[in-house]
Write an enzyme that holds these catalytic residues in place. Structure first.
Site, mmCIF file in Angstrom:
data_model
loop_
_atom_site.group_PDB
_atom_site.id
_atom_site.type_symbol
_atom_site.label_atom_id
_atom_site.label_comp_id
_atom_site.label_asym_id
_atom_site.label_seq_id
_atom_site.Cartn_x
_atom_site.Cartn_y
_atom_site.Cartn_z
ATOM 1 C CG PHE A 110 -0.240 0.386 2.525
ATOM 2 C CD1 PHE A 110 0.015 1.715 2.838
ATOM 3 C CD2 PHE A 110 0.179 -0.578 3.434
ATOM 4 C CE1 PHE A 110 0.658 2.076 4.011
ATOM 5 C CE2 PHE A 110 0.824 -0.234 4.617
ATOM 6 C CZ PHE A 110 1.065 1.109 4.897
ATOM 7 C CG ASN A 111 4.924 1.324 1.366
ATOM 8 O OD1 ASN A 111 4.701 0.478 0.502
ATOM 9 N ND2 ASN A 111 6.113 1.507 1.877
ATOM 10 N N GLY A 184 6.358 -6.253 -0.099
ATOM 11 C CA GLY A 184 5.476 -6.207 1.067
ATOM 12 C C GLY A 184 6.202 -6.647 2.319
ATOM 13 C CB SER A 185 4.901 -7.488 5.619
ATOM 14 O OG SER A 185 3.964 -8.477 5.264
ATOM 15 C CD GLU A 206 12.984 -5.791 -4.231
ATOM 16 O OE1 GLU A 206 13.469 -5.003 -3.400
ATOM 17 O OE2 GLU A 206 13.666 -6.367 -5.095
ATOM 18 C CB CYS A 240 10.215 -0.385 2.217
ATOM 19 S SG CYS A 240 10.790 0.381 0.698
HETATM 20 P P1 NAD Z 1 1.643 -6.681 3.087
HETATM 21 O O1 NAD Z 1 2.692 -7.712 3.105
HETATM 22 O O2 NAD Z 1 0.620 -6.690 4.180
HETATM 23 O O3 NAD Z 1 0.807 -6.730 1.717
HETATM 24 C C1 NAD Z 1 1.437 -6.740 0.448
HETATM 25 C C2 NAD Z 1 0.524 -7.439 -0.560
HETATM 26 O O4 NAD Z 1 0.298 -8.775 -0.134
HETATM 27 C C3 NAD Z 1 -0.858 -6.790 -0.731
HETATM 28 O O5 NAD Z 1 -1.180 -6.735 -2.118
HETATM 29 C C4 NAD Z 1 -1.792 -7.743 -0.011
HETATM 30 O O6 NAD Z 1 -3.056 -7.841 -0.632
HETATM 31 C C5 NAD Z 1 -1.076 -9.068 -0.092
HETATM 32 N N1 NAD Z 1 -1.340 -9.908 1.101
HETATM 33 C C6 NAD Z 1 -1.564 -9.490 2.374
HETATM 34 N N2 NAD Z 1 -1.745 -10.548 3.194
HETATM 35 C C7 NAD Z 1 -1.648 -11.658 2.424
HETATM 36 C C8 NAD Z 1 -1.737 -13.067 2.680
HETATM 37 N N3 NAD Z 1 -1.994 -13.535 3.901
HETATM 38 N N4 NAD Z 1 -1.580 -13.909 1.648
HETATM 39 C C9 NAD Z 1 -1.313 -13.449 0.403
HETATM 40 N N5 NAD Z 1 -1.222 -12.134 0.105
HETATM 41 C C10 NAD Z 1 -1.377 -11.250 1.087
HETATM 42 O O7 NAD Z 1 2.406 -5.283 3.025
HETATM 43 P P2 NAD Z 1 1.814 -3.807 3.152
HETATM 44 O O8 NAD Z 1 1.330 -3.592 4.546
HETATM 45 O O9 NAD Z 1 0.921 -3.490 2.019
HETATM 46 O O10 NAD Z 1 3.168 -2.957 2.908
HETATM 47 C C11 NAD Z 1 4.070 -2.684 3.927
HETATM 48 C C12 NAD Z 1 5.242 -3.630 3.943
HETATM 49 O O11 NAD Z 1 5.872 -3.675 2.682
HETATM 50 C C13 NAD Z 1 6.323 -3.181 4.913
HETATM 51 O O12 NAD Z 1 6.843 -4.286 5.590
HETATM 52 C C14 NAD Z 1 7.373 -2.562 4.011
HETATM 53 O O13 NAD Z 1 8.670 -2.535 4.555
HETATM 54 C C15 NAD Z 1 7.280 -3.430 2.810
HETATM 55 N N6 NAD Z 1 7.762 -2.731 1.622
HETATM 56 C C16 NAD Z 1 8.951 -3.099 1.055
HETATM 57 C C17 NAD Z 1 9.421 -2.395 -0.034
HETATM 58 C C18 NAD Z 1 10.733 -2.732 -0.706
HETATM 59 O O14 NAD Z 1 10.973 -2.195 -1.772
HETATM 60 N N7 NAD Z 1 11.562 -3.582 -0.158
HETATM 61 C C19 NAD Z 1 8.695 -1.337 -0.545
HETATM 62 C C20 NAD Z 1 7.492 -1.008 0.057
HETATM 63 C C21 NAD Z 1 7.027 -1.708 1.141
#
Ligand code: NAD
Length: 453
Positions: A110-111, A184-185, A206, A240
């Site tokens: 989302f961020n 994501g996370s 990532e 991130c």
């Molecule tokens: P998230 O991991 O909660 O979600 C990311 C994606 O995964 C979303 O599209 C979501 O729909 C999907 N998702 C969520 N739960 C799921 C599950 N149980 N099974 C399958 N898919 C699922 O992350 P967020 O809260 O949207 O973003 C924040 C995180 O992303 C932070 O940890 C941040 O550090 C990381 N991030 C990393 C980078 C990078 O470039 N390394 C960039 C931006 C954000």
């Protein structure tokens, strides 16, 4: 027919292998993004309270730059390249062919919903793949504009965007892709990697983590504190590569606290919660999580600590013991824990509590300190005397290591990440490699040993 099947069928027509096709599609993408820019700004204001300047700086501008880089270099990067041949393979020549991997899945957090949807997508398109982009459900307005841009620009058998909750990803993960690019996370990263292993699908992860900022006794705070404050509080700390926590030499604390306040005042005025350039927390559950950090550390708050329904003030908290909850997980919000140190050797121990961060920021003008930290601590990438902007240079790879991710992208690294590098050796009729075949006589054994010594 399922969308993945449609994309696979289209991929096998071979159309995406044509470089002129790729260039045309990238140009169309840029035009479409320009056309919907204003809609995008409105959507960002609703989802993240993000101003036009910030959206351009941290999202759209970077995507345009990436598209231009791709268009400028695609022909050069996709040409097959000649490789050297060792002497014992005399009579052969080797080349590397760059081919698309096929149909890829891109999962977006989302961020930075635009940057993190389109920069990977540009990589996928530049390398000649088809792509499904799963957008974040937490930024519904921005995701709707992205989906509109993609559906109006591309046939879904080439590029398609999907919205929806977790179940959409769960269903997609049951399909077989040629590559999954997840941002994501770490928690969800593990779920994605586990699902991908069922089909032996390669993954790029990532992820986030706890990225330290380190201010040593040789820092020049007057010139650098603004970068730290901006890097921590841009997008309300939901970045991130934001500095997650600060490690600071005792002698610098009072100067830092003074400059920190002055800078916040300059950036966001007397009331950051009302400031137009200060972002909001994405949803109630993240807001509650962050408010809990505030109440748990109430007596150690040095600056900030106020909040309203959607926002949390930029907050500085002094940490007495690094084995506390706020030092366990990525904060991902506008709260900066500050850990004081006496001796330089303590730094490595503090960072090793959360190893392999995505970024590290070092504030020093001492070369010895710089060399020591950069050569001894493992992290994805970072800056000296600054924050975040290292990711804007697409001549260098961007990505994490271990806890903070697998693989890298941006610029040329996006091209290689989304390509298969196929090595092909051609053998001449007269190649002396025939000496390597059985039966292995004493004479042959001698020749083999001589050639392969
Ligand atoms: P998230 O991991 O909660 O979600 C990311 C994606 O995964 C979303 O599209 C979501 O729909 C999907 N998702 C969520 N739960 C799921 C599950 N149980 N099974 C399958 N898919 C699922 O992350 P967020 O809260 O949207 O973003 C924040 C995180 O992303 C932070 O940890 C941040 O550090 C990381 N991030 C990393 C980078 C990078 O470039 N390394 C960039 C931006 C954000």
């Amino acid at each position: 027919m399922k969308i993945t099947e449609k994309q696979r069928a289209y991929y096998h027509t071979g159309e995406t292998r044509d470089i002129s096709f790729r260039v045309r599609q990238l140009k169309s993408l840029k035009e479409a993004l320009k056309k919907y820019e204003n809609e995008m700004y409105d959507a960002f204001m609703v989802d993240l309270n993000k101003s036009e300047s910030e959206v351009y700086l941290t999202e759209l501008g970077m995507v345009y730059h990436e598209i231009d880089t791709a268009i400028r270099n695609i022909r050069k990067w996709s040409k097959k390249t000649r490789a050297k041949t060792p002497l014992f393979l005399f009579g052969t020549s080797s080349k590397i062919y760059y081919e698309p991997v096929g149909t890829v899945l891109i999962i977006v957090p989302f961020n930075y919903p635009v940057q993190l949807a389109f920069i990977p997508l540009v990589g996928a398109m530049m390398a000649g793949n088809t792509a499904i982009v799963k957008l974040s459900e937490l930024t519904p307005h921005v995701s709707t504009v992205i989906q509109k841009i993609i559906s109006k620009t591309f046939d879904e058998s080439y590029v398609c965007a999907m919205q929806g909750e977790v179940e959409v990803v769960t269903q997609l993960l049951e399909e077989s892709f040629d590559l999954i690019f997840f941002t994501g996370s770490s928690r969800v990263g593990k779920i994605v990697m586990k699902a991908a292993s069922e089909n032996l699908t390669p993954v790029i992860l990532e992820l986030g983590g706890k990225s330290p900022a380190i201010i040593t006794e040789y820092a020049n705070l007057g010139q650098t504190v603004e970068s730290l404050v901006w890097g921590k509080f841009v997008n309300a700390g939901q970045t991130c590569v934001a500095p997650d926590y600060l490690i600071i030499h005792k002698s610098k604390v009072s100067e830092f606290e003074r400059l920190f306040r002055e800078t916040l005042l300059k950036f966001y005025g007397e009331s950051p919660l009302q400031a137009k350039d200060y972002g909001k927390i994405i949803n109630a559950s993240h807001h509650q999580r962050l408010v809990r950090y505030l109440s748990d550390n109430d007596s150690n708050i040095i600056w900030g600590g106020m909040y309203n329904e959607t926002k949390i003030e930029p907050t500085l908290i002094k940490i007495d013991n690094i084995d506390c909850e706020i030092m366990e997980d990525e904060i991902f919000g506008p709260i900066l824990p500050m850990i004081l140190y006496d001796s330089f050797d303590e730094i490595e121990k503090i960072v090793s509590k959360n190893p392999n961060p995505l970024a590290l920021y070092l504030y020093t003008y001492n070369k010895e300190e710089k060399d020591k930290i950069l050569n001894s601590i493992s992290f994805g990438g970072g800056m000296v005397n600054g924050t975040i902007f290292h990711l804007a240079n697409n001549n260098v790879p961007f990505g994490g290591i271990r806890n903070s991710g697998i693989g890298s992208y941006h610029g040329y690294d996006s091209f290689t990440t989304f390509s298969h590098r196929k090595s092909v050796m051609t053998m001449k009729n007269w190649s002396p490699l025939k000496h390597f075949y059985p039966p292995y006589t004493k004479k042959k054994n001698k020749i083999i040993r001589k050639l392969l010594k």
